[in-house]
Design a protein around this motif. Sequence first.
Motif, mmCIF file in Angstrom:
data_model
loop_
_atom_site.group_PDB
_atom_site.id
_atom_site.type_symbol
_atom_site.label_atom_id
_atom_site.label_comp_id
_atom_site.label_asym_id
_atom_site.label_seq_id
_atom_site.Cartn_x
_atom_site.Cartn_y
_atom_site.Cartn_z
ATOM 1 N N THR A 189 42.063 8.596 2.612
ATOM 2 C CA THR A 189 41.861 9.290 1.523
ATOM 3 C C THR A 189 41.770 8.656 -0.020
ATOM 4 O OG1 THR A 189 43.991 9.550 0.129
ATOM 5 C CG2 THR A 189 42.787 11.566 2.921
ATOM 6 N N SER A 190 41.065 8.925 -0.584
ATOM 7 C CA SER A 190 40.415 8.111 -1.821
ATOM 8 C C SER A 190 42.112 8.156 -2.160
ATOM 9 C CB SER A 190 39.780 8.910 -3.353
ATOM 10 O OG SER A 190 39.580 10.443 -2.913
ATOM 11 N N ALA A 191 42.961 8.900 -2.024
ATOM 12 C CA ALA A 191 44.167 8.184 -2.640
ATOM 13 C C ALA A 191 45.009 7.446 -2.645
ATOM 14 C CB ALA A 191 45.033 10.113 -2.997
ATOM 15 N N GLU A 192 44.795 7.069 -1.075
ATOM 16 C CA GLU A 192 45.537 5.779 -0.880
ATOM 17 C C GLU A 192 44.615 4.923 -0.658
ATOM 18 O OE1 GLU A 192 46.898 7.481 3.490
ATOM 19 O OE2 GLU A 192 45.483 7.892 3.047
ATOM 20 N N VAL A 193 43.131 4.545 -0.974
ATOM 21 C CA VAL A 193 42.842 3.153 -1.031
ATOM 22 C C VAL A 193 41.416 2.884 -2.603
ATOM 23 C CG1 VAL A 193 40.544 1.917 -0.215
ATOM 24 C CG2 VAL A 193 41.521 3.705 1.368
ATOM 25 N N GLN A 194 42.548 1.575 -3.045
ATOM 26 C CA GLN A 194 42.129 1.913 -4.452
ATOM 27 C C GLN A 194 41.183 0.463 -4.824
ATOM 28 O OE1 GLN A 194 43.112 3.850 -6.711
ATOM 29 N NE2 GLN A 194 44.146 5.146 -5.252
ATOM 30 N N THR A 254 34.184 5.989 -0.622
ATOM 31 C CA THR A 254 34.616 7.736 -0.473
ATOM 32 C C THR A 254 33.535 7.860 -2.273
ATOM 33 O OG1 THR A 254 36.026 9.307 -1.120
ATOM 34 C CG2 THR A 254 35.832 6.692 -2.737
ATOM 35 N N LYS A 255 33.150 9.588 -1.356
ATOM 36 C CA LYS A 255 32.564 10.131 -2.689
ATOM 37 C C LYS A 255 33.112 10.272 -4.197
ATOM 38 C CE LYS A 255 29.514 14.334 -2.585
ATOM 39 N NZ LYS A 255 28.558 15.277 -2.628
ATOM 40 N N GLN A 286 38.026 11.782 1.430
ATOM 41 C CA GLN A 286 38.053 11.412 3.104
ATOM 42 C C GLN A 286 37.325 10.440 2.803
ATOM 43 O OE1 GLN A 286 39.312 11.839 6.329
ATOM 44 N NE2 GLN A 286 38.619 9.365 6.556
ATOM 45 N N VAL A 287 37.868 8.595 3.130
ATOM 46 C CA VAL A 287 37.246 7.378 2.914
ATOM 47 C C VAL A 287 36.265 6.980 5.071
ATOM 48 C CG1 VAL A 287 37.907 4.973 3.025
ATOM 49 C CG2 VAL A 287 39.040 6.540 1.535
ATOM 50 N N TYR A 288 35.323 6.237 4.184
ATOM 51 C CA TYR A 288 34.152 6.033 5.167
ATOM 52 C C TYR A 288 34.574 4.861 6.025
ATOM 53 C CZ TYR A 288 33.673 11.453 4.893
ATOM 54 O OH TYR A 288 33.632 12.361 5.032
#
Length: 125
Positions: free
Chosen positions: A67-72, A98-99, A106-108
Motif C-alpha cells: 500500500t501507499s502507507a508502506e512504499v515511500q 500508486t494513485k 494499492q501500489v501497482y
Amino acid sequence: MNPIQLTRRSLCLGLLATAANAQAAPHTGQGITIRNAQLKVMKELRTGAEVAEFYKYWNSKQATGQTSAEVQDWSFTLDIVSGSSVDRWLYQSTGMATKVDAKVQQVYNIKNPAVFNTLIGAPRY
C-alpha cells in the motif's frame, strides 16, 4: 488556512489547470504530464501515438500487495487526463505506482519499466 489546507488547495488548483490545458489540446482530449518530485513538468505526452503507447504499458500494471502507507520515496507524479477526468499518480522508476488520494491506496507495478521510463522521460535513480 493551515499548511495541509494550503497543500490540498494548491493540488486542486494544479489539477484544474492541468485539466484546462489538456482540454485545450483539440487533437486528443487526452494527455499525460510527467512531473518530478518538486512537481516541475518534465515531459508531456499529447499526440495520439504517445498516449496510446503510454496506455499500452500503463494498462499492464498489476497490484503488488503493498500500500501507499508502506512504499515511500516517489520520484515522479503522473497527471493523466482523459476527457474531463484527471487522475494523479505517484511513480517510481522501478515501475511502481500508486494513485494520489487522502486514503491509503494499492501500489501497482508496471511491466517493462525500462521502456516505460524512456517513453515518459523518467531516469532511473
